[in-house]
Write a protein that holds these residues in place. Structure first.
Motif, PDB file in Angstrom:
ATOM      1  N   HIS A 140       0.776  -1.162   0.088  1.00 53.79           N
ATOM      2  CA  HIS A 140      -0.042   0.178   0.171  1.00 53.79           C
ATOM      3  C   HIS A 140       1.004   1.294   0.134  1.00 53.79           C
ATOM      4  O   HIS A 140       1.334   1.560   0.853  1.00 53.79           O
ATOM      5  N   GLU A 141       1.146   1.728  -0.978  1.00 55.66           N
ATOM      6  CA  GLU A 141       1.966   2.912  -1.433  1.00 55.66           C
ATOM      7  C   GLU A 141       1.229   4.523  -1.260  1.00 55.66           C
ATOM      8  O   GLU A 141       1.952   5.344  -1.397  1.00 55.66           O
ATOM      9  N   GLY A 142      -0.085   4.413  -0.776  1.00 54.48           N
ATOM     10  CA  GLY A 142      -0.730   5.536  -0.375  1.00 54.48           C
ATOM     11  C   GLY A 142      -1.463   6.239  -1.858  1.00 54.48           C
ATOM     12  O   GLY A 142      -1.689   7.440  -1.845  1.00 54.48           O
ATOM     13  N   THR A 143      -1.750   5.508  -3.047  1.00 52.88           N
ATOM     14  CA  THR A 143      -2.493   6.072  -3.900  1.00 52.88           C
ATOM     15  C   THR A 143      -3.615   6.529  -3.874  1.00 52.88           C
ATOM     16  O   THR A 143      -3.981   7.698  -4.242  1.00 52.88           O
ATOM     17  N   ILE A 144      -4.445   6.121  -2.907  1.00 48.06           N
ATOM     18  CA  ILE A 144      -5.778   6.759  -2.672  1.00 48.06           C
ATOM     19  C   ILE A 144      -5.649   8.238  -1.922  1.00 48.06           C
ATOM     20  O   ILE A 144      -6.362   8.812  -2.022  1.00 48.06           O
ATOM     21  N   TYR A 145      -4.756   8.126  -1.074  1.00 48.02           N
ATOM     22  CA  TYR A 145      -4.392   9.247  -0.180  1.00 48.02           C
ATOM     23  C   TYR A 145      -3.841  10.398  -1.317  1.00 48.02           C
ATOM     24  O   TYR A 145      -4.384  11.543  -1.323  1.00 48.02           O
ATOM     25  N   LYS A 146      -2.933  10.159  -2.080  1.00 46.39           N
ATOM     26  CA  LYS A 146      -2.447  11.083  -3.053  1.00 46.39           C
ATOM     27  C   LYS A 146      -3.540  11.366  -4.108  1.00 46.39           C
ATOM     28  O   LYS A 146      -3.487  12.659  -4.285  1.00 46.39           O
ATOM     29  N   ALA A 147      -4.566  10.554  -4.486  1.00 41.48           N
ATOM     30  CA  ALA A 147      -5.747  11.047  -5.098  1.00 41.48           C
ATOM     31  C   ALA A 147      -6.468  12.039  -4.533  1.00 41.48           C
ATOM     32  O   ALA A 147      -7.137  12.837  -5.219  1.00 41.48           O
TER      33      ALA A 147
END
Length: 152
Positions: A108-115
């Protein structure tokens, strides 16, 4: 898609049955169901006080669990975060910041948070201690975590 507040620990059990950690933390301040356009439950979020005790326990809110079913529409996670932030801004004015962690061990590299326009504040060290000081508890994910923050 919409969210619905839950005042029941049914949500906790629903998440624990599905999430890779197979548990939920105690003391959620806010529980939200994520519903699709037909009103079907496709996910849930739990928000609580920050796990890091040195952080402001009253002005900050931490996303402690989030789970959406595989069949959820594309971008549902970041849309859910946006809906949750809108709810927090309107109904919890004392909250000035929100925090979440992503587990690099689970890729989980944080894609949803970056988006959703969160920013990376830092990374934790890999823990080797675990929960050996408590009977029946173990550290199921001791990998490096990325701390994400933003305003509600």
């Amino acid at each position: 898609m919409r969210i619905e507040v839950s005042r029941s620990t049914e949500l906790d059990r629903w998440v624990a049955d599905r999430d890779y950690l197979k548990s939920t933390p105690a003391g959620a301040r806010l529980r939200l169901w994520v519903l699709d356009d037909t009103g079907e439950r496709i996910g849930a979020m739990m928000w609580g006080r920050p796990n890091a005790r040195q952080l402001d326990q009253h002005a900050l809110l931490e996303l402690t669990r989030m789970y959406l079913v595989e069949e959820a529409p594309k971008n549902s996670e970041s849309k859910s975060l946006g809906l949750a932030r809108k709810y927090i801004r309107k109904n919890m004015p004392e909250i000035k910041g929100i925090i979440a962690y992503s587990s690099t061990g689970m890729r989980h590299e944080g894609t949803i948070y970056k988006a959703d326009n969160w920013f990376e504040l830092g990374r934790s060290k890999v823990s080797t201690k675990g929960w050996s000081n408590r009977v029946g508890r173990e550290n199921r994910d001791a990998s490096e975590k990325i701390r994400w923050v933003r305003t509600p």
